[in-house]
Design a protein around this motif. Structure first.
Motif, short mmCIF file in Angstrom:
data_model
loop_
_atom_site.label_atom_id
_atom_site.label_comp_id
_atom_site.label_asym_id
_atom_site.label_seq_id
_atom_site.Cartn_x
_atom_site.Cartn_y
_atom_site.Cartn_z
N GLY A 189 0.83 -1.20 0.00
CA GLY A 189 0.00 0.00 0.00
C GLY A 189 0.86 1.25 0.00
N LYS A 190 0.22 2.41 0.04
CA LYS A 190 0.95 3.67 -0.02
C LYS A 190 1.90 3.85 1.16
N TRP A 191 1.40 3.52 2.38
CA TRP A 191 2.23 3.70 3.56
C TRP A 191 3.36 2.68 3.60
N GLN A 192 3.07 1.44 3.22
CA GLN A 192 4.13 0.43 3.16
C GLN A 192 5.17 0.81 2.12
N LEU A 193 4.72 1.33 1.00
CA LEU A 193 5.63 1.75 -0.07
C LEU A 193 6.55 2.87 0.43
N PHE A 194 5.98 3.77 1.20
CA PHE A 194 6.76 4.90 1.69
C PHE A 194 7.78 4.46 2.74
N PHE A 195 7.33 3.73 3.77
CA PHE A 195 8.20 3.41 4.90
C PHE A 195 9.19 2.29 4.59
N ARG A 196 8.87 1.40 3.66
CA ARG A 196 9.75 0.28 3.39
C ARG A 196 10.67 0.49 2.19
N PHE A 197 10.30 1.42 1.31
CA PHE A 197 11.11 1.60 0.10
C PHE A 197 11.57 3.04 -0.09
N ILE A 198 10.61 3.98 -0.14
CA ILE A 198 10.96 5.36 -0.47
C ILE A 198 11.81 6.00 0.62
N LEU A 199 11.39 5.90 1.87
CA LEU A 199 12.15 6.53 2.97
C LEU A 199 13.54 5.92 3.14
N PRO A 200 13.69 4.59 3.17
CA PRO A 200 15.05 4.03 3.30
C PRO A 200 15.99 4.41 2.16
N LEU A 201 15.44 4.62 0.96
CA LEU A 201 16.28 4.95 -0.19
C LEU A 201 16.59 6.45 -0.29
N SER A 202 15.97 7.24 0.56
CA SER A 202 16.18 8.69 0.47
C SER A 202 16.60 9.32 1.79
N TYR A 203 16.73 8.52 2.86
CA TYR A 203 16.99 9.13 4.15
C TYR A 203 18.41 9.72 4.25
N LYS A 204 19.36 9.21 3.47
CA LYS A 204 20.71 9.79 3.49
C LYS A 204 20.68 11.23 3.00
N THR A 205 19.97 11.45 1.92
CA THR A 205 19.83 12.83 1.42
C THR A 205 19.04 13.67 2.41
N MET A 206 18.08 13.05 3.11
CA MET A 206 17.32 13.76 4.12
C MET A 206 18.25 14.24 5.25
N LEU A 207 19.21 13.41 5.63
CA LEU A 207 20.18 13.81 6.65
C LEU A 207 21.05 14.97 6.15
N VAL A 208 21.41 14.94 4.87
CA VAL A 208 22.17 16.05 4.30
C VAL A 208 21.36 17.34 4.40
N ALA A 209 20.07 17.26 4.03
CA ALA A 209 19.20 18.43 4.09
C ALA A 209 19.07 18.95 5.52
N VAL A 210 18.87 18.04 6.47
CA VAL A 210 18.75 18.43 7.87
C VAL A 210 20.02 19.13 8.34
N THR A 211 21.18 18.59 7.97
CA THR A 211 22.45 19.18 8.40
C THR A 211 22.62 20.59 7.85
N PHE A 212 22.35 20.78 6.57
CA PHE A 212 22.50 22.10 5.96
C PHE A 212 21.49 23.10 6.53
#
Length: 287
Positions: A189-212
């Motif tokens: 589903g949408k939430w499973q897709l987000f938490f299991r695939f989209i977020l794990p594949l983008s969280y490194k860039t998210m950390l970069v954004a948070v740091t900046f």
């Protein structure tokens, strides 16, 4: 004497890195060294931590530190949430709204900070355009935004959302459509897709954004100086007053070093997380 290929490559690498090292030395390392030295200098000509103790013993300075952290944390959370939402819209939607956002969301990056800050004052001030618009409908009272926490957060959103959205949209754009389609075919589903695939594949860039964003907000000066409250103040404005008004250079240096340590802690967290992830990936690849 002939040099081996490996030594030539090493010398070339050092030659390429040396100008960057000199720039880092002159712009960052040397100023930090002298600021730290001056911050430890007391009135008697000796060295101690009295100026750092004053940062936490003085009530006004404690309020400034707490206020700075409050503004920084709230702004960072809101920027990340909004930027991630916009990036998701740009990645997975081709509607009219996404098309217009894709065309316009980078515009704030090309507006000078002073001009943007005065535009916020003109729009959201007590006698600004928005307040005058509400008076047409008999609404005389207007919430205090300028010279308040809300105005600072609004300015931070304006300055940081475009860059964060660009980073996150790039990360989300790098996720292959095949992964998304395979997950949908498997019944995710949408939430499973987000938490299991989209977020794990983008969280490194998210950390970069948070740091900046964290470093940018905690060290900001223009917007807090123009639309921030007189008390408490963010540390950048407080440091300017301590240095220029009270002419306490050692105390201002202590403030500068303290701000540097806060940013360094955030940078350490980012580097440690990235290093740990790299080691985990290497371990999994080895198995």
């Amino acid at each position: 004497m002939k040099l081996s290929k490996e030594k030539k490559s090493g010398i070339l690498g050092l030659a390429l890195v040396f100008p960057s090292f000199l720039l880092l030395l002159g712009v960052v390392i040397v100023p930090i060294f002298f600021s730290t030295k001056e911050s430890l200098l007391n009135e008697q000509g000796g060295y101690d931590f009295s100026h750092y103790t004053a940062l936490f013993s003085d009530e006004v300075m404690r309020l400034n530190i707490w206020y700075t952290l409050k503004v920084t944390i709230i702004s960072t959370v809101l920027v990340l949430a909004i930027s991630y939402g916009v990036a998701l819209l740009l990645r997975f939607s081709n509607g009219t709204a996404a098309t217009w956002i894709r065309r316009l969301y980078l515009i704030p990056m090309f507006v000078p900070g002073v001009i943007a800050t005065y535009a916020i004052i003109s729009m959201y001030g007590n006698h600004g355009w928005l307040a005058r618009f509400f008076t047409l409908f008999g609404i005389e009272s207007f919430p205090k935004i300028i010279f308040d926490l809300k105005g600072l957060i609004l300015a931070n959103l304006w300055f940081n959302i475009p860059f964060s959205t660009m980073l996150l949209a790039s990360a989300l754009g790098g996720i292959p459509n095949s992964i998304i389609e395979s997950a949908k075919d498997a019944g995710a589903g949408k939430w499973q897709l987000f938490f299991r695939f989209i977020l794990p594949l983008s969280y490194k860039t998210m950390l970069v954004a948070v740091t900046f964003v964290f470093m940018g907000v905690i060290g900001s000066f223009t917007a807090p100086y123009l639309i921030g409250p007189n008390a408490p103040q963010v540390l950048g404005v407080a440091m300017h007053q301590v240095f220029s008004v009270y002419q306490e250079t050692a105390q201002a240096s202590a403030l500068a070093v303290f701000m540097f340590l806060l940013c360094s802690a955030m940078g350490y967290f980012y580097i440690r997380t990235m290093t740990k992830d790299a080691k985990d990936e290497a371990t999994r690849a080895g198995h």
